[in-house]
Design a protein around this motif. Structure first.
Motif, PDB file in Angstrom:
ATOM      1  N   ARG A 171      38.240  37.322 105.403  1.00 30.62           N
ATOM      2  CA  ARG A 171      38.312  36.242 106.402  1.00 30.62           C
ATOM      3  C   ARG A 171      38.902  36.755 107.712  1.00 30.62           C
ATOM      4  O   ARG A 171      38.391  36.474 108.797  1.00 30.62           O
ATOM      5  CB  ARG A 171      39.166  35.098 105.868  1.00 30.62           C
ATOM      6  N   ALA A 172      39.992  37.506 107.602  1.00 26.65           N
ATOM      7  CA  ALA A 172      40.635  38.030 108.801  1.00 26.65           C
ATOM      8  C   ALA A 172      39.711  39.011 109.513  1.00 26.65           C
ATOM      9  O   ALA A 172      39.615  39.008 110.746  1.00 26.65           O
ATOM     10  CB  ALA A 172      41.946  38.714 108.427  1.00 26.65           C
ATOM     11  N   GLU A 173      39.005  39.831 108.743  1.00 25.83           N
ATOM     12  CA  GLU A 173      38.084  40.798 109.337  1.00 25.83           C
ATOM     13  C   GLU A 173      36.982  40.106 110.131  1.00 25.83           C
ATOM     14  O   GLU A 173      36.521  40.614 111.160  1.00 25.83           O
ATOM     15  CB  GLU A 173      37.452  41.662 108.239  1.00 25.83           C
ATOM     16  N   LEU A 174      36.562  38.933 109.635  1.00 31.46           N
ATOM     17  CA  LEU A 174      35.478  38.193 110.292  1.00 31.46           C
ATOM     18  C   LEU A 174      35.986  37.196 111.327  1.00 31.46           C
ATOM     19  O   LEU A 174      35.197  36.482 111.950  1.00 31.46           O
ATOM     20  CB  LEU A 174      34.641  37.458 109.235  1.00 31.46           C
ATOM     21  N   GLY A 175      37.305  37.129 111.477  1.00 30.46           N
ATOM     22  CA  GLY A 175      37.877  36.187 112.437  1.00 30.46           C
ATOM     23  C   GLY A 175      37.767  34.750 111.999  1.00 30.46           C
ATOM     24  O   GLY A 175      37.612  33.849 112.835  1.00 30.46           O
ATOM     25  N   LEU A 176      37.856  34.507 110.688  1.00 33.86           N
ATOM     26  CA  LEU A 176      37.660  33.157 110.139  1.00 33.86           C
ATOM     27  C   LEU A 176      38.902  32.668 109.392  1.00 33.86           C
ATOM     28  O   LEU A 176      38.806  31.842 108.487  1.00 33.86           O
ATOM     29  CB  LEU A 176      36.453  33.149 109.192  1.00 33.86           C
ATOM     30  N   THR A 177      40.057  33.142 109.788  1.00 33.70           N
ATOM     31  CA  THR A 177      41.289  32.840 109.048  1.00 33.70           C
ATOM     32  C   THR A 177      41.571  31.345 108.941  1.00 33.70           C
ATOM     33  O   THR A 177      41.987  30.853 107.885  1.00 33.70           O
ATOM     34  CB  THR A 177      42.489  33.527 109.719  1.00 33.70           C
ATOM     35  N   ASP A 178      41.319  30.600 110.002  1.00 36.73           N
ATOM     36  CA  ASP A 178      41.725  29.189 110.036  1.00 36.73           C
ATOM     37  C   ASP A 178      40.557  28.220 109.995  1.00 36.73           C
ATOM     38  O   ASP A 178      40.686  27.064 110.431  1.00 36.73           O
ATOM     39  CB  ASP A 178      42.558  28.934 111.305  1.00 36.73           C
ATOM     40  N   VAL A 179      39.394  28.653 109.465  1.00 41.65           N
ATOM     41  CA  VAL A 179      38.244  27.739 109.421  1.00 41.65           C
ATOM     42  C   VAL A 179      37.696  27.662 107.996  1.00 41.65           C
ATOM     43  O   VAL A 179      37.848  28.602 107.213  1.00 41.65           O
ATOM     44  CB  VAL A 179      37.124  28.192 110.379  1.00 41.65           C
ATOM     45  N   PRO A 180      37.063  26.532 107.632  1.00 41.54           N
ATOM     46  CA  PRO A 180      36.427  26.425 106.314  1.00 41.54           C
ATOM     47  C   PRO A 180      35.235  27.377 106.228  1.00 41.54           C
ATOM     48  O   PRO A 180      34.457  27.494 107.178  1.00 41.54           O
ATOM     49  CB  PRO A 180      35.964  24.966 106.254  1.00 41.54           C
ATOM     50  N   VAL A 181      35.102  28.034 105.084  1.00 45.97           N
ATOM     51  CA  VAL A 181      34.032  29.016 104.912  1.00 45.97           C
ATOM     52  C   VAL A 181      33.171  28.661 103.705  1.00 45.97           C
ATOM     53  O   VAL A 181      33.686  28.437 102.598  1.00 45.97           O
ATOM     54  CB  VAL A 181      34.604  30.440 104.737  1.00 45.97           C
ATOM     55  N   LEU A 182      31.861  28.595 103.923  1.00 43.39           N
ATOM     56  CA  LEU A 182      30.882  28.409 102.865  1.00 43.39           C
ATOM     57  C   LEU A 182      30.155  29.742 102.679  1.00 43.39           C
ATOM     58  O   LEU A 182      30.074  30.541 103.611  1.00 43.39           O
ATOM     59  CB  LEU A 182      29.876  27.324 103.241  1.00 43.39           C
ATOM     60  N   ILE A 183      29.605  29.971 101.500  1.00 42.38           N
ATOM     61  CA  ILE A 183      28.931  31.241 101.274  1.00 42.38           C
ATOM     62  C   ILE A 183      27.670  31.075 100.436  1.00 42.38           C
ATOM     63  O   ILE A 183      27.629  30.265  99.511  1.00 42.38           O
ATOM     64  CB  ILE A 183      29.884  32.262 100.587  1.00 42.38           C
TER      65      ILE A 183
END
Length: 384
Positions: A171-183
């Motif tokens: 998440r941190a690598e993709l810059g998505l630390t503070d957002v909901p993530v679907l996959i």
């Protein structure tokens, strides 16, 4: 399976195709590769073009006890040839629901479900056992008229690989630390119906405006899906990651809040189990298998329509605390562990050997009886 069998003291040898990504001089203990070419419609799949008698000689040198085939194509036929000539049993795992893939061969104009049924019956004829990864596969094989013993043995998951042992933060690598993530994680093929997951995103974003969908994997549908995302103006919310190394797969599952799949072509749906092992909620298309697997909302849910998929995703993202109990998930994981899988496979091998010995004795007896009848017929003609 190899790891589990070796952990129990068995010797396992893998016969497979050459791989352009593996150097010819690579040292691979107990792995034997045979010359191959890329398959016409699946460039990332290989078809062996030689090695039949070489494989038999290697197998004789190894003094194999049983052959377990994992494909209905070239290497599978080599395995059956080896077993037949060594007079040892063959067990086969039926991994793929081929009726869902007929469009890859001349756009579906050449092969029909009838051909799949006939070819499947012919391939497993005289096998000492067939492993079905799910009840759906069992029912399909039964409808084909397969007479070999069939046992449902779900493919196991190495649970330790999905536990959080890594310091790496995707998440941190993709810059998505503070957002909901679907996959979505799979081969990016049309039969995976990833387009339906993308179709659900606008509805999800209306209530969870910072959500991001990761499409992990590669395949023939990628360009079409990228165009779809662009046409829906979702390029800021959908990221196409491409194919990742096998060892990195658990990291991507753990980076997501929800694993989403609209595929209706899964024989077992190993990705559902992998996501579950990583502690990620699962949303999957409703069916007999998924309804039984996702029978507790703390694990996941099933849907029948895109609107329902979006609604359930929003529910999980906005009320995560209500589905945090891990009790049901832990019980499911125990049933699908690699260790349990290894036990079941060994037991099936033992039963297959008994079945093979019994049917072989019956065949020898029937052949002897038939030979006697033929001799009697010849003698009768001579006497006349």
């Amino acid at each position: 399976m190899k790891d589990q069998l070796e952990a129990r003291g068995h010797s396992v040898y893998i016969f497979t195709t050459t791989d352009p990504h593996v150097p010819e001089d690579a040292v691979e203990p107990n792995i034997f590769r045979f010359g191959s070419v890329a398959f016409v419609s699946f460039k990332d799949r290989r078809i062996a073009v030689r090695g039949l008698f070489h494989a038999l000689q290697v197998a004789k040198d190894l003094k194999l006890d049983i052959v377990h085939t994992q494909t209905e194509f070239s290497i599978g036929f080599i395995g059956k040839f080896v077993a037949r000539n060594m007079h040892i049993p063959t067990v086969h795992t039926y991994h793929t629901m081929y009726e869902d893939y007929l469009h890859y061969v001349l756009n579906g104009h050449l092969l029909r479900p009838y051909h799949v049924r006939q070819m499947t019956r012919a391939f497993v004829h005289n096998d000492a056992g067939v492993v079905a990864p799910s009840d759906r596969v069992l029912e399909k094989l039964a409808s084909y008229g397969v007479t070999a013993p069939i046992r449902v043995i779900p493919t196991g998951i190495e649970l330790n690989a999905y536990a959080n042992h890594s310091n790496r933060d995707v998440r941190a690598e993709l810059g998505l630390t503070d957002v909901p993530v679907l996959i979505s994680l799979s081969r990016v093929a049309f039969e995976k119906r990833i387009d339906r997951v993308i179709d659900a995103m606008p509805r999800i974003l209306k209530q969870v405006p910072d959500a991001v969908l990761l499409v992990v994997g590669d395949g023939p549908a990628r360009e079409s899906l990228e165009e779809q995302a662009e046409s829906l103006e979702l390029t800021d919310h959908i990221r196409f990651i491409g194919e990742v190394d096998h060892d990195e797969v658990p990291l991507y599952y753990r980076a997501a809040d929800i694993f989403m799949s609209a595929s209706d072509s899964e024989a077992q749906g190993l990705t559902y189990l992998e996501a579950m092992a990583a502690g990620t909620k699962v949303l999957a298309l409703a069916g007999d298998y998924t309804n039984a697997l996702l029978d507790d909302p703390t694990i996941g849910r099933t849907f029948t329509r895109t609107t329902e998929m979006a609604q359930l995703a929003v529910e999980y993202l906005t009320h995560a605390d209500e589905y945090s109990d891990a009790t049901a998930r832990e019980a499911k994981l125990d049933a699908i562990s690699a260790d349990r899988f290894g036990d079941r496979i060994v037991k099936f091998y033992e039963d297959a050997q008994v079945y093979y010995d019994e049917t072989l004795e019956e065949k020898l007896s029937s052949r002897s009886f038939a030979k006697t009848l033929r001799l009697q017929s010849v003698w009768g003609k001579e006497e006349e």
